[in-house]
Design an enzyme around this catalytic site. Structure first.
Site, PDB file in Angstrom:
ATOM      1  N   CYS A  29     -15.328  -1.092  32.425  1.00  0.00           N
ATOM      2  CA  CYS A  29     -15.521  -2.148  31.427  1.00  0.00           C
ATOM      3  C   CYS A  29     -15.639  -1.680  29.986  1.00  0.00           C
ATOM      4  O   CYS A  29     -14.894  -2.146  29.119  1.00  0.00           O
ATOM      5  CB  CYS A  29     -16.776  -2.956  31.757  1.00  0.00           C
ATOM      6  N   HIS A  85     -21.490  -5.114  26.102  1.00  0.00           N
ATOM      7  CA  HIS A  85     -21.316  -3.798  26.736  1.00  0.00           C
ATOM      8  C   HIS A  85     -20.665  -2.759  25.826  1.00  0.00           C
ATOM      9  O   HIS A  85     -19.940  -1.879  26.277  1.00  0.00           O
ATOM     10  CB  HIS A  85     -20.517  -3.938  28.034  1.00  0.00           C
TER      11      HIS A  85
END
Length: 324
Positions: A29, A85
């Site tokens: 990710c 993130h």
């Protein structure tokens, strides 16, 4: 009920173009998001690992301009809903990286149902203010995206809706699981439940655009940040590999784009494309320039979508993975 689980996502492809060879620049990710956000290979600025939960050791290089920075310069309101993130310390957070409005979590994933004592990185916040733990996370993100659209419907806006679904944990809503009893494998059924909820909330976004007569003025892209995680129920067949691997199953992703009046409905583009292409495509579509000084690795897909050219120029793609 054996009806397709993703009618709303499917509708984007039917009304626009489906890319059959779309790639992310990473297989997990955080690196792939760094590439998507900047239009540059994340290896150029050292962002090649997932950020561990809770670490306060930096984030995506602060010298890098994001797609939100670029769109804001062009007069667009910028919003991010969902997962970030790309860094936990304040200078690395979305509100300091071009996003005027952030409704989501700093971490890469969390439980879908309310947490008793969420960490500052797990809690869903709005512009730095923690929100109450209530409701199902995917629904919360869908509702927040609709609110942003409604509040900015009268001006140009750039909205990144970053759902955590279908990332683990496998916590589908009971009512969705009840509709999926025909899927015999429990893990696969739960995974499908996450996908169904994702599609329902994509439908909310599409409905908001339709309700406010914004469909014909909006470029809409649906994609994923890496290949499916087979250990939690994804199936990448016929591709080999999974999330975390530099095989096709880890880096090749679904991608479709709806651009009324430009991208032909029902179109299929087999040319290899990569998420790095999205930033220059958006900037050019908004009337901006992409000077050489930006050192972008992506290309503007506009001419290909307009069918001004029949193929994209051949180019190499690069991946690298090492360490934890």
């Amino acid at each position: 009920d054996l009806a397709p689980l993703t009618p709303h996502i499917d509708s984007i492809a039917k009304a626009g173009v489906r890319f059959t060879n779309a790639y992310m620049s990473g297989c997990v990710c955080s690196p792939s998001r760094a590439g998507l956000m900047t239009g540059r290979y994340q290896g150029r600025f050292g962002h090649e690992h997932n950020i561990p939960p809770g670490t306060m050791d930096g984030g995506m290089d602060l010298a890098q301009e994001t797609v939100a920075d670029r769109m804001r310069t062009l007069g667009y309101a910028t919003g991010l809903v969902g997962k970030w993130h790309l860094g936990y310390p304040e200078p690395y957070q979305p509100n300091q990286r071009g996003f005027e409005w952030f409704h989501g979590l700093l971490q890469g994933a969390r439980r879908y149902f309310p947490l008793e004592n969420p960490s500052p990185h797990q809690v869903i916040q709005e512009n730095g203010v923690a929100l109450p733990e209530e409701g199902y996370v995917t629904d919360r993100f869908g509702d927040a995206a609709v609110r942003f659209i409604e509040e900015h419907r009268g001006e140009p806006f750039f909205l990144f809706v970053s759902f955590t679904a279908p990332h683990g944990p496998l916590q589908a809503k009971p009512e969705d699981l009840a509709r999926l009893e025909h899927i015999e494998t429990p893990k696969r059924r739960k995974y499908a439940g996450l996908v169904k909820s994702l599609d329902d909330n994509v439908g909310k976004v599409l409905d908001a655009l339709r309700r406010h007569d914004l469909e014909r003025h909006t470029i809409l892209v649906f994609t994923n940040d890496n290949g499916g995680q087979t250990s939690t129920g994804a199936i990448n067949a016929p591709l080999r590999g999974r999330k975390g691997m530099l095989l096709e199953g880890g880096i090749r992703v679904p991608m479709c784009l709806r651009w009324p009046g430009v991208a032909p409905a029902g179109g299929v583009i087999d040319d290899p494309v990569i998420a790095l292409d999205l930033l220059p495509t958006f900037v050019r579509a908004a009337g901006g320039e992409t000077p050489d000084a930006w050192a972008l690795d992506g290309v503007d897909l506009g001419p290909r979508l307009r069918e001004e050219t029949k193929t994209l120029a051949p180019r190499p793609f690069f991946w690298r993975q090492f360490g934890p």
